[in-house]
Design an enzyme around this catalytic site. Sequence first.
Site, mmCIF file in Angstrom:
data_model
loop_
_atom_site.group_PDB
_atom_site.id
_atom_site.type_symbol
_atom_site.label_atom_id
_atom_site.label_comp_id
_atom_site.label_asym_id
_atom_site.label_seq_id
_atom_site.Cartn_x
_atom_site.Cartn_y
_atom_site.Cartn_z
ATOM 1 N N ASP A 3 0.818 -1.209 0.000
ATOM 2 C CA ASP A 3 0.000 0.000 0.000
ATOM 3 C C ASP A 3 0.856 1.264 0.000
ATOM 4 O O ASP A 3 0.529 2.252 -0.674
ATOM 5 C CB ASP A 3 -0.921 0.012 1.219
ATOM 6 C CG ASP A 3 -2.120 -0.912 1.047
ATOM 7 O OD1 ASP A 3 -2.397 -1.331 -0.087
ATOM 8 O OD2 ASP A 3 -2.772 -1.212 2.063
ATOM 9 N N GLU A 44 -2.675 10.193 5.250
ATOM 10 C CA GLU A 44 -3.041 10.988 6.409
ATOM 11 C C GLU A 44 -2.021 12.073 6.675
ATOM 12 O O GLU A 44 -0.871 12.001 6.226
ATOM 13 C CB GLU A 44 -3.183 10.116 7.666
ATOM 14 C CG GLU A 44 -1.878 9.674 8.303
ATOM 15 C CD GLU A 44 -1.243 8.468 7.661
ATOM 16 O OE1 GLU A 44 -0.001 8.466 7.503
ATOM 17 O OE2 GLU A 44 -1.968 7.514 7.311
ATOM 18 N N ASP A 56 -0.076 11.145 22.438
ATOM 19 C CA ASP A 56 1.144 10.976 21.653
ATOM 20 C C ASP A 56 1.063 11.744 20.345
ATOM 21 O O ASP A 56 2.075 12.069 19.732
ATOM 22 C CB ASP A 56 1.380 9.493 21.350
ATOM 23 C CG ASP A 56 2.026 8.753 22.519
ATOM 24 O OD1 ASP A 56 2.406 9.404 23.501
ATOM 25 O OD2 ASP A 56 2.128 7.519 22.428
ATOM 26 N N ALA A 98 -4.944 2.510 7.081
ATOM 27 C CA ALA A 98 -3.506 2.490 7.362
ATOM 28 C C ALA A 98 -3.252 2.864 8.829
ATOM 29 O O ALA A 98 -3.766 2.214 9.734
ATOM 30 C CB ALA A 98 -2.785 3.431 6.397
ATOM 31 N N LEU A 134 -6.297 3.145 11.158
ATOM 32 C CA LEU A 134 -6.872 1.905 11.671
ATOM 33 C C LEU A 134 -6.045 1.361 12.830
ATOM 34 O O LEU A 134 -6.593 0.874 13.829
ATOM 35 C CB LEU A 134 -6.972 0.873 10.556
ATOM 36 C CG LEU A 134 -7.615 -0.477 10.917
ATOM 37 C CD1 LEU A 134 -9.038 -0.290 11.422
ATOM 38 C CD2 LEU A 134 -7.601 -1.420 9.715
ATOM 39 N N SER A 135 -4.730 1.461 12.732
ATOM 40 C CA SER A 135 -3.862 1.011 13.821
ATOM 41 C C SER A 135 -4.097 1.812 15.096
ATOM 42 O O SER A 135 -3.902 1.310 16.202
ATOM 43 C CB SER A 135 -2.390 1.133 13.408
ATOM 44 O OG SER A 135 -2.114 0.314 12.299
#
Length: 252
Positions: A41, A112, A141, A153, A156-157
């Site tokens: 990706d 993003e 963070d 990407a 989602l994590s």
Amino acid sequence: MSLRLDFTASERPEAQAACARLKAIYGSAAKPDVVVALGGDGFLLQTVHRCLRDQIPIFGMNRGSVGFLLNDYAEDNLMDRILKSESTLISPLSMRAIRRDGSVHEALAFNEVSLLRQTHQGAKLRIHIDGTVRMDELICDGALVATPAGSTAYNLSAHGPIIPLTAKALALTPISAFRPRRWRGAILPHSAQVRIEALEIDKRPISATADTTEIRDVTAVDIREAEDLKATLLFDAGNGYDERVLTEQFAS
């Protein structure tokens, strides 16, 4: 009907080997109708950046580790697959980052725009949407704004939502939020103008990244969809991105 194809591959050995075989079978056009990207990706999005100016559609095939935006790899009947493929238009985000020295840096992101702490100290951020402060202080963070294409990407994590490509929406997702602890982010209209302001920058320096472009020591970042810019991704018929989103959300 035939198409002029060109092939590009990531540095992974399996991608390079596949690229060589496909060029031997289908040739390689200097002015292609479609670019076939071989990799993961991340490499597909790099190819989108390179092909944006020339407006060349991209058909990706998975020769990497992650392939949510990619079609299955197969060497046979490639021309027919591309001719029957479904096209989807995607727009990037425009990032305008202001550094502590007053300099302004701009970049595009098809995945993003993310803000991250640079030191052991947590980031302290203020979030404005369309000129209104929606969150006065977020300790975390970092935070990110993701496109639908990028929602599978990093977003989602970070436990952000998956957004169909056809949805006119953006995901605003905190990264390891400490306070307010229960805030999980927001889904914004694609027309939203987002400003994320860094607070206590002497103590809590922040970097901003648009896909692969990183700017350090930022004081504020303005993010919006660059709706006038479009890239075309091609997916195998019956297995488009939105179908994959549904499959992912109902996976056991």
